[in-house]
Design a protein around this motif. Structure first.
Motif, PDB file in Angstrom:
ATOM      1  N   THR A   1      43.051  33.536  37.257  1.00 47.94           N
ATOM      2  CA  THR A   1      42.606  34.164  38.924  1.00 47.94           C
ATOM      3  C   THR A   1      43.286  34.743  39.662  1.00 47.94           C
ATOM      4  O   THR A   1      42.668  34.788  40.502  1.00 47.94           O
ATOM      5  CB  THR A   1      41.806  32.609  39.863  1.00 47.94           C
ATOM      6  N   SER A   2      44.246  34.886  38.886  1.00 46.43           N
ATOM      7  CA  SER A   2      45.488  35.743  39.602  1.00 46.43           C
ATOM      8  C   SER A   2      44.700  37.116  39.750  1.00 46.43           C
ATOM      9  O   SER A   2      45.755  37.848  40.809  1.00 46.43           O
ATOM     10  CB  SER A   2      46.469  35.818  38.989  1.00 46.43           C
ATOM     11  N   TYR A   3      44.674  38.079  39.285  1.00 44.19           N
ATOM     12  CA  TYR A   3      43.297  39.241  38.439  1.00 44.19           C
ATOM     13  C   TYR A   3      42.354  40.024  40.151  1.00 44.19           C
ATOM     14  O   TYR A   3      41.745  38.301  39.750  1.00 44.19           O
ATOM     15  CB  TYR A   3      43.280  39.610  37.408  1.00 44.19           C
ATOM     16  N   ALA A   4      42.621  40.418  40.239  1.00 41.18           N
ATOM     17  CA  ALA A   4      41.625  40.897  41.648  1.00 41.18           C
ATOM     18  C   ALA A   4      40.281  41.320  40.797  1.00 41.18           C
ATOM     19  O   ALA A   4      38.637  41.265  41.154  1.00 41.18           O
ATOM     20  CB  ALA A   4      41.352  42.009  42.507  1.00 41.18           C
ATOM     21  N   ASP A   5      40.108  41.806  39.818  1.00 39.60           N
ATOM     22  CA  ASP A   5      39.163  43.147  38.448  1.00 39.60           C
ATOM     23  C   ASP A   5      38.287  42.167  37.985  1.00 39.60           C
ATOM     24  O   ASP A   5      37.396  42.594  37.067  1.00 39.60           O
ATOM     25  CB  ASP A   5      39.399  44.316  38.729  1.00 39.60           C
TER      26      ASP A   5
ATOM     27  N   THR B   1      36.114  38.025  31.361  1.00 37.47           N
ATOM     28  CA  THR B   1      34.894  37.345  32.031  1.00 37.47           C
ATOM     29  C   THR B   1      34.875  38.394  33.111  1.00 37.47           C
ATOM     30  O   THR B   1      36.268  38.819  33.646  1.00 37.47           O
ATOM     31  CB  THR B   1      34.438  36.279  32.594  1.00 37.47           C
ATOM     32  N   GLY B   2      33.904  38.830  33.960  1.00 36.93           N
ATOM     33  CA  GLY B   2      33.756  38.997  35.337  1.00 36.93           C
ATOM     34  C   GLY B   2      34.456  37.838  36.260  1.00 36.93           C
ATOM     35  O   GLY B   2      34.491  37.049  35.384  1.00 36.93           O
ATOM     36  N   LYS B   3      34.727  38.363  37.831  1.00 37.58           N
ATOM     37  CA  LYS B   3      34.783  37.218  38.440  1.00 37.58           C
ATOM     38  C   LYS B   3      33.950  36.384  38.840  1.00 37.58           C
ATOM     39  O   LYS B   3      32.427  36.856  39.174  1.00 37.58           O
ATOM     40  CB  LYS B   3      35.613  38.394  39.439  1.00 37.58           C
ATOM     41  N   PHE B   4      33.845  35.503  39.421  1.00 40.88           N
ATOM     42  CA  PHE B   4      32.903  34.204  39.377  1.00 40.88           C
ATOM     43  C   PHE B   4      32.687  34.133  40.462  1.00 40.88           C
ATOM     44  O   PHE B   4      33.734  34.093  41.505  1.00 40.88           O
ATOM     45  CB  PHE B   4      33.301  32.749  38.874  1.00 40.88           C
TER      46      PHE B   4
ATOM     47  N   ARG C   1      39.668  48.421  25.605  1.00 37.33           N
ATOM     48  CA  ARG C   1      40.093  47.596  26.884  1.00 37.33           C
ATOM     49  C   ARG C   1      39.656  46.969  27.462  1.00 37.33           C
ATOM     50  O   ARG C   1      39.126  48.253  28.070  1.00 37.33           O
ATOM     51  CB  ARG C   1      41.931  47.768  26.415  1.00 37.33           C
ATOM     52  N   CYS C   2      39.671  46.264  27.913  1.00 38.80           N
ATOM     53  CA  CYS C   2      39.399  46.197  29.982  1.00 38.80           C
ATOM     54  C   CYS C   2      40.295  46.536  30.580  1.00 38.80           C
ATOM     55  O   CYS C   2      41.602  47.759  30.450  1.00 38.80           O
ATOM     56  CB  CYS C   2      40.111  44.456  30.662  1.00 38.80           C
ATOM     57  N   GLN C   3      39.423  47.170  31.801  1.00 36.97           N
ATOM     58  CA  GLN C   3      39.193  48.357  33.090  1.00 36.97           C
ATOM     59  C   GLN C   3      39.868  47.759  34.043  1.00 36.97           C
ATOM     60  O   GLN C   3      39.551  48.009  34.849  1.00 36.97           O
ATOM     61  CB  GLN C   3      38.103  49.737  33.204  1.00 36.97           C
ATOM     62  N   SER C   4      40.841  46.861  33.957  1.00 35.21           N
ATOM     63  CA  SER C   4      42.224  46.414  35.064  1.00 35.21           C
ATOM     64  C   SER C   4      43.485  47.020  34.439  1.00 35.21           C
ATOM     65  O   SER C   4      44.309  46.268  33.635  1.00 35.21           O
ATOM     66  CB  SER C   4      42.226  45.120  34.328  1.00 35.21           C
TER      67      SER C   4
END
Length: 218
Positions: free
Chosen positions: A182-186, A34-37, A66-69
């Motif tokens: 939750t460690s990823y910024a995006d 998901t995107g960030k909460f 794929r996710c663009q992260s």
């Protein structure tokens, strides 16, 4: 919550392994992220959108989403590349190995114990390397067969993931890191771990000691 186990048996040439596994695992992770909460209160939040990118394979006539992260993709691709290199180093004939993408959630424990990790979904790719005997050994037909297999697997992944009965409940703010990474910024994938091995040796967890392992892989 019961754990769901999905296993794919694939046969591909050594130079196709990276793209075969990436097509499956990145599809799963895109659908399991998901995107960030953004929380307004303990239980009131909105979710940002997930940016995505379409990836064209280099050695197969196949594309996947794929996710663009950059950070997430770097972590996942590193594990897949390590598995691919390990397969190429195997002297057994034919080389074979297994790589798993396992999702889990944490259960709080009383101090001084660590939270217990419980798997709720495991995706396994059992891969056998099928080398061509010579450069003209039906190369086009073999590649087309792998491409058709991947199309079938990706469609199956989409069908399975859309069955929501296995997804953990959306957490409150204080429990967010028990369910999501939750460690990823995006981006915010469900907690997951990738493990791999070859030649039937027992799988060794890369980090968290999950309470539910996937046995009988070979």
């Amino acid at each position: 919550m019961n754990s769901r186990n999905v296993t794919f048996d694939v046969s591909a040439e050594s130079w196709q392994v990276d793209e075969v596994v990436s097509s499956i695992f990145h599809t799963v992770l895109f659908l399991r992220s998901t995107g960030k909460f953004i929380f307004k209160s303990e239980e009131d939040y909105f979710i940002k959108t997930v940016d995505y990118a379409e990836v064209e394979c280099d050695f197969l006539d196949f594309a996947y989403v794929r996710c663009q992260s950059e950070a997430l993709n770097h972590a996942v691709n590193g594990q897949i590349s390590a598995f691919s290199r390990l397969l190429r180093s195997v002297e057994a004939s034919p080389p074979c190995g297994v790589i798993t993408l396992e999702f889990y959630h944490k259960e709080r424990a009383t101090w001084p114990f660590q939270p217990k990790c419980v798997a709720w979904e495991t995706w396994t790719v059992r891969c056998e390397v099928a080398e061509s005997r010579n450069e003209r050994d039906n190369t086009h037909l073999k590649r087309q067969s792998v491409e058709e297999m991947l199309q079938e697997k990706v469609e199956y992944v989409t069908d399975i993931v859309n069955r929501h009965e296995y997804v953990p409940k959306m957490p409150r703010r204080s429990d967010l890191d028990l369910v999501f990474d939750t460690s990823y910024a995006d981006i915010q994938p469900y907690l997951f771990e990738i493990r791999h091995n070859v030649s039937g040796a027992p799988l060794t967890p890369a980090g968290n000691a999950l309470t539910k392992m996937f046995w009988g892989l070979f």
